[in-house]
Design a protein around this motif. Structure first.
Motif, PDB file in Angstrom:
ATOM      1  N   GLY A 140       0.813  -1.208   0.000  1.00 39.11           N
ATOM      2  CA  GLY A 140       0.000   0.000   0.000  1.00 39.11           C
ATOM      3  C   GLY A 140       0.843   1.253   0.000  1.00 39.11           C
TER       4      GLY A 140
ATOM      5  N   LYS B 195      -8.260  -3.546   2.280  1.00 40.39           N
ATOM      6  CA  LYS B 195      -7.405  -4.387   3.121  1.00 40.39           C
ATOM      7  C   LYS B 195      -8.173  -5.600   3.638  1.00 40.39           C
TER       8      LYS B 195
ATOM      9  N   ALA C 216      -9.788   2.328   1.905  1.00 45.26           N
ATOM     10  CA  ALA C 216      -8.528   1.584   2.056  1.00 45.26           C
ATOM     11  C   ALA C 216      -8.687   0.447   3.061  1.00 45.26           C
TER      12      ALA C 216
ATOM     13  N   ASN D  58       0.073   2.894  -5.744  1.00 44.39           N
ATOM     14  CA  ASN D  58      -1.102   2.754  -4.885  1.00 44.39           C
ATOM     15  C   ASN D  58      -1.356   4.017  -4.072  1.00 44.39           C
TER      16      ASN D  58
ATOM     17  N   MET E  26      -2.435   4.946   4.781  1.00 41.34           N
ATOM     18  CA  MET E  26      -1.888   3.600   4.611  1.00 41.34           C
ATOM     19  C   MET E  26      -1.087   3.158   5.835  1.00 41.34           C
TER      20      MET E  26
ATOM     21  N   LEU F 179      -4.833   6.160  -4.121  1.00 42.20           N
ATOM     22  CA  LEU F 179      -5.512   6.589  -2.896  1.00 42.20           C
ATOM     23  C   LEU F 179      -5.602   8.115  -2.843  1.00 42.20           C
TER      24      LEU F 179
ATOM     25  N   LYS G  53     -10.140   6.717   3.709  1.00 45.13           N
ATOM     26  CA  LYS G  53      -9.629   5.798   4.731  1.00 45.13           C
ATOM     27  C   LYS G  53     -10.534   4.569   4.841  1.00 45.13           C
TER      28      LYS G  53
ATOM     29  N   PHE H 282      -1.804  -1.131   6.212  1.00 44.10           N
ATOM     30  CA  PHE H 282      -2.288  -1.867   5.040  1.00 44.10           C
ATOM     31  C   PHE H 282      -1.440  -3.101   4.758  1.00 44.10           C
TER      32      PHE H 282
END
Length: 333
Positions: free
Chosen positions: A155, A184, A180, A160, A326, A164, A177, A331
């Motif tokens: 991440g 995950k 993400a 990546n 991250m 994001l 968030k 992550f």
């Protein structure tokens, strides 16, 4: 003594005029850009020297200061271009050739960096286990229906982080968030390897989808050792729910110290030419930035897509927040 000093003075004066080389600090793997540099040298006679700098390029240039041998930096991400500009180690370049060849949206308003190629960050989907239309947006990837079905590289990887960052630009930090965290939770295994490794994991049945850059799939499909694995996936061009497909660039900038400025400018301009853009397209399967240069037949066969309209500089502006997210959600843990 005076004769010797005069000779040295004449030599030092002559050296810059004789210097027909360009020194490059590159984030890009040397094997990806060597065909381009070989073609440039064959056409111009100007030698190129490449140092692969995986991390800390801006810091390295700052530490070297005026003594830096680097003329150009080649990068793989808009955020890295922004970093070297903000570090004060880049100089603006005025060039009618670059302005004519590279669209305004893919170069810095202050002429400090220029995009050379584009790549979409897409979904690699198993042909056997993922139906057409099963994933259409980046937001879909956080849906629990993908639990245990997604593979990913770190991440913290630049690509990546850029994706994001784009999520943040579209939806804000709080939603980004949550997204993400959702991705995950859907991972089939701990993040590992690069984009190619995710395709190999899909081929091995470890997961059903992953996120990756378009050109990696193109390269694998043209590599006898990887074509079998690559043949198990199809490219899917997702969009943001309120936008298009996430696009990033590779780019070039001239260092403030550039000892071979004239030759460096020639290389910058050549990299935006039809010849170089065609090599990028045919060899690396990247999207040319110069209008009118055709994509490789393989990439063209994937069809058209609508690139997200967000300015890349806006996306890069959210890098710090994306990196923080991250790290906060661990992550990679």
């Amino acid at each position: 003594m005076n004769l010797r000093l005069s000779a040295l003075a004449l030599l030092s004066t002559a050296l810059p005029a004789l210097a027909q080389e360009v020194n490059i600090y590159s984030h890009r793997q040397p094997e990806l850009i060597q065909p381009l540099l070989d073609a440039f040298t064959a056409e111009t006679g100007i030698k190129t020297n490449v140092a692969f700098v995986d991390k800390g390029m801006a810091e390295r240039l700052q530490a070297e200061g005026d003594r830096s041998p680097a003329d150009l930096v080649l990068t793989v991400d808009i955020a890295r271009l922004t970093q070297v500009v903000e570090a004060g180690v880049i100089q603006p370049v005025q060039s009618d050739v670059l302005e004519a060849n590279i669209p305004e949206t893919l170069r810095d308003a202050g002429d400090q960096w220029f995009g050379l190629t584009a790549r979409a960050r897409i979904v690699y989907a198993s042909k056997e286990r993922v139906a057409d239309g099963e994933v259409t947006t980046y937001e879909d990837l956080a849906d629990p229906k993908w639990k245990g079905r997604i593979c990913a590289r770190s991440g913290l990887n630049d690509y990546n982080i850029a994706l994001l960052s784009a999520i943040i630009a579209h939806h804000g930090e709080e939603e980004a968030k949550a997204w993400a965290e959702g991705v995950k939770a859907n991972l089939a295994r701990k993040p590992d390897g690069g984009d190619r490794d995710q395709i190999k994991a899909i081929a091995a049945g470890e997961c059903d989808i992953s996120i990756g850059n378009t050109y990696y799939l193109g390269q694998m499909l043209n590599n006898p050792e990887e074509v079998e694995a690559a043949g198990t996936v199809r490219p899917v061009f997702p969009v943001f729910t309120d936008g298009g497909t996430h696009l990033n660039i590779s780019g070039v900038a001239m260092t403030k110290s550039a000892p071979n400025k004239e030759s460096a400018l020639k290389l910058m301009e050549w990299l935006s030419s039809d010849a170089a853009q065609k090599i990028y397209a045919e060899t690396n399967h990247e999207y040319p930035v110069k209008p009118g240069v055709e994509r490789s037949a393989l990439v063209a066969g994937w069809g058209e897509f609508t690139a997200d309209a967000l300015a890349l500089t806006e996306v890069a502006g959210h890098r710090a927040a994306a990196l923080k997210i991250m790290e906060e959600i661990n992550f990679d843990g």
